[in-house]
Scaffold this motif. Structure first.
Motif, mmCIF file in Angstrom:
data_model
loop_
_atom_site.group_PDB
_atom_site.id
_atom_site.type_symbol
_atom_site.label_atom_id
_atom_site.label_comp_id
_atom_site.label_asym_id
_atom_site.label_seq_id
_atom_site.Cartn_x
_atom_site.Cartn_y
_atom_site.Cartn_z
ATOM 1 N N THR A 162 -9.835 4.660 4.781
ATOM 2 C CA THR A 162 -9.365 3.606 5.691
ATOM 3 C C THR A 162 -9.657 3.947 7.147
ATOM 4 O O THR A 162 -9.804 3.048 7.978
ATOM 5 C CB THR A 162 -7.869 3.349 5.487
ATOM 6 O OG1 THR A 162 -7.120 4.555 5.697
ATOM 7 C CG2 THR A 162 -7.600 2.844 4.077
ATOM 8 N N LYS A 208 -4.290 -0.281 -7.418
ATOM 9 C CA LYS A 208 -4.681 0.230 -6.101
ATOM 10 C C LYS A 208 -5.698 -0.695 -5.427
ATOM 11 O O LYS A 208 -5.593 -0.983 -4.224
ATOM 12 C CB LYS A 208 -5.254 1.642 -6.235
ATOM 13 C CG LYS A 208 -4.227 2.709 -6.551
ATOM 14 C CD LYS A 208 -4.878 4.092 -6.562
ATOM 15 C CE LYS A 208 -3.865 5.180 -6.797
ATOM 16 N NZ LYS A 208 -4.472 6.538 -6.758
ATOM 17 N N TYR A 230 -4.933 -2.762 -1.719
ATOM 18 C CA TYR A 230 -5.767 -2.584 -0.524
ATOM 19 C C TYR A 230 -6.489 -3.886 -0.168
ATOM 20 O O TYR A 230 -6.679 -4.190 1.024
ATOM 21 C CB TYR A 230 -6.767 -1.443 -0.726
ATOM 22 C CG TYR A 230 -6.142 -0.089 -0.547
ATOM 23 C CD1 TYR A 230 -5.938 0.444 0.718
ATOM 24 C CD2 TYR A 230 -5.717 0.661 -1.651
ATOM 25 C CE1 TYR A 230 -5.342 1.679 0.886
ATOM 26 C CE2 TYR A 230 -5.121 1.896 -1.496
ATOM 27 C CZ TYR A 230 -4.930 2.404 -0.226
ATOM 28 O OH TYR A 230 -4.323 3.617 -0.063
ATOM 29 N N GLY A 280 -10.258 -0.215 -1.560
ATOM 30 C CA GLY A 280 -9.600 0.007 -2.840
ATOM 31 C C GLY A 280 -10.521 0.605 -3.889
ATOM 32 O O GLY A 280 -10.125 1.492 -4.653
ATOM 33 N N VAL A 296 0.834 -1.208 0.000
ATOM 34 C CA VAL A 296 0.000 0.000 0.000
ATOM 35 C C VAL A 296 0.866 1.255 0.000
ATOM 36 O O VAL A 296 0.648 2.187 -0.786
ATOM 37 C CB VAL A 296 -0.942 -0.002 1.219
ATOM 38 C CG1 VAL A 296 -1.650 1.344 1.349
ATOM 39 C CG2 VAL A 296 -1.970 -1.113 1.102
ATOM 40 N N SER A 354 -3.882 -5.937 1.542
ATOM 41 C CA SER A 354 -3.664 -5.461 2.911
ATOM 42 C C SER A 354 -4.742 -5.999 3.851
ATOM 43 O O SER A 354 -4.452 -6.427 4.972
ATOM 44 C CB SER A 354 -3.655 -3.930 2.933
ATOM 45 O OG SER A 354 -3.428 -3.434 4.236
ATOM 46 N N ASP A 361 -3.056 2.727 4.927
ATOM 47 C CA ASP A 361 -4.189 1.904 5.359
ATOM 48 C C ASP A 361 -4.279 1.922 6.882
ATOM 49 O O ASP A 361 -3.482 1.281 7.561
ATOM 50 C CB ASP A 361 -4.037 0.469 4.856
ATOM 51 C CG ASP A 361 -5.305 -0.359 5.061
ATOM 52 O OD1 ASP A 361 -6.223 0.131 5.751
ATOM 53 O OD2 ASP A 361 -5.378 -1.489 4.537
ATOM 54 N N PRO A 388 -7.195 8.143 0.699
ATOM 55 C CA PRO A 388 -6.951 6.901 1.438
ATOM 56 C C PRO A 388 -7.065 7.068 2.947
ATOM 57 O O PRO A 388 -7.571 6.177 3.638
ATOM 58 C CB PRO A 388 -5.517 6.519 1.033
ATOM 59 C CG PRO A 388 -5.318 7.164 -0.293
ATOM 60 C CD PRO A 388 -6.094 8.441 -0.235
#
Length: 343
Positions: free
Chosen positions: A146, A235, A239, A132, A84, A242, A91, A142
C-alpha cells in the motif's frame, strides 16, 4: 469445601461452598468490552459538552454543518479502512487515492455526472484490487504494497495535472456540484450519503457471512481457513472496498469544492487509521465496530474544531493532540486486551 458425587460413572456438577465462590470475571470482562466499544463515544460526548460550555460559537448551526461536512469525507475513507484493519491489515494508499479520485471526478465532470462518479470508482477500485491481489496471492506485506500504491497514485495524479499546475473545475450548475453542495432537510447531501454507507457497512460487517469471514481472518487466519473462510478472497475484497471508498470520498469532495484540488489527501491515511483505532478497532485485527469508526472521526474533528476555536494555537497542534490522543487509546486498548485475556 467441595463435594463430588458420581452417577453412572459421570461426575456430578461441582458445588462450591460460599467461601470458595469464583471471582466475578464475567462482569469485569463485560466492563472491559464496553470500555473498548463505547469509550470513544463517552469521550466524544464529554468533549462536546466542554466545548459548548467554553465557546459560544461551537453549537451554532454553521459550525456544526462545517464539522459534519468535513467529517463526511474522512468518514467514508475510514469506513473502508475499518474492514482492512479488522482483517489485520493496513492501507496507506487511501490518502493518495482520495486526491486522485477528486481529480478524476473533476476531469470526468465535463462528460457528465455518471462519468465523473464512475471514473474515480473504477480507477481507485482497480488500485485497491491490485493491492489485495499482491497481499493475498503473492503474500507481500500490506505496509509495503500500500505504500507503493500511495506513491504510484500520487504520481498518476501529478501526471494528470501537469505536476499539479492544472486544476480541473466542476460546473457549479451540474448535478455533480449539487450532489456535493446540496442539502436535504437542512443537512448536506454528502452527510446523508455517508450515513447510508455506514448503515450498509454495519450490516455487512455484523450481519452477513462476509462480515464473519472478515472477523475470522483478522482473529486467526489459519483457524479461519480451517473453518472454511476464503482468506484470500476476503483480503482482496476488503482492499478493493477500501479503494472504492477512498475514490468515492474524493469524488464527493471535488463536488463539494467544485474542483479537483491536487494537494488534498496528504496524511489522510493516518487520520483514517487514527479514527478507526480510536473508535475501538484493534490494530491486531479480529475486533472492530463500524459505528466506532464514525465516532472516532467525529472526535478528531471536534478536537480540531476546538483548537481552531481557541485561535491562539497553531494548526500544527491539531496533529500533536491527535497523535497524543491516539497513543493513549492504543495503550488503553492494549491494557484492556491483556486484562480480558487474564480474566
Amino acid at each position: 469445601m467441595t463435594a463430588h458425587t458420581e452417577e453412572a460413572g459421570v461426575p456430578a456438577p461441582t458445588v462450591e461452598a460460599a467461601g470458595d465462590a469464583p471471582p466475578r470475571t464475567d462482569r469485569s470482562e463485560r466492563l472491559s468490552a464496553l470500555a473498548q466499544q463505547h469509550g470513544a463515544l463517552v469521550t466524544l460526548v464529554i468533549a462536546m459538552v466542554v466545548a459548548s460550555l467554553s465557546f459560544d460559537t461551537f453549537l451554532t448551526g454553521d459550525n456544526l454543518e462545517n464539522m459534519a461536512l468535513s467529517s463526511a469525507f474522512l468518514a467514508v475513507v475510514a469506513l473502508g479502512m475499518t474492514f482492512v484493519i479488522v482483517t489485520g491489515g493496513i492501507d496507506l494508499s487511501v490518502g493518495s487515492l482520495f486526491a486522485l479520485g477528486g481529480v478524476l471526478a473533476a476531469w470526468g465532470s465535463r462528460y457528465g455526472t455518471v462519468v465523473a462518479l464512475l471514473l474515480p470508482l473504477a480507477v481507485c477500485g482497480l488500485i485497491g484490487l491490485v493491492n489485495g491481489l499482491l497481499i493475498a496471492r503473492v503474500r507481500l506485506a500490506p505496509f509495503i504494497v500500500t505504500l507503493a500504491a500511495m506513491l504510484g497514485a500520487r504520481g498518476l495524479l501529478l501526471a494528470l495535472t501537469d505536476e499539479g499546475s492544472r486544476t480541473y473545475l466542476v460546473d457549479k450548475e451540474s448535478f455533480l456540484a449539487t450532489l456535493g453542495q446540496g442539502t436535504l432537510l437542512g443537512v448536506g447531501v454528502p452527510v446523508w450519503i455517508t450515513l447510508a454507507l455506514f448503515a450498509a457497512g454495519a450490516v455487512a460487517l455484523r450481519r452477513t457471512r462476509f462480515g464473519q469471514y472478515v472477523y475470522a481472518v483478522g482473529g486467526n487466519e489459519d483457524a479461519g481457513a480451517l473453518m472454511g473462510a476464503p482468506v484470500a478472497r476476503t483480503k482482496i475484497t476488503v482492499y478493493t472496498l477500501s479503494g472504492l471508498c477512498a475514490g468515492l470520498a474524493g469524488a464527493l469532495n471535488a463536488a463539494w469544492l467544485a474542483s479537483g484540488v491536487t494537494i488534498l489527501g496528504t496524511g489522510m491515511e493516518l487520520e483514517a487509521i487514527s479514527a478507526v483505532v480510536i473508535g475501538g478497532t484493534l490494530l491486531t485485527g479480529g475486533s472492530g465496530f463500524i459505528s466506532g469508526s464514525l465516532v472516532g472521526v467525529l472526535l478528531l474533528k471536534v478536537i480540531q474544531n476546538v483548537i481552531n476555536q481557541i485561535g491562539s494555537l497553531d494548526s500544527a497542534y491539531q496533529q500533536v493532540v491527535s497523535g497524543a490522543f491516539l497513543a493513549v487509546v492504543v495503550i488503553a486498548q492494549t491494557w484492556l486486551g491483556r486484562r480480558r485475556r487474564v480474566l
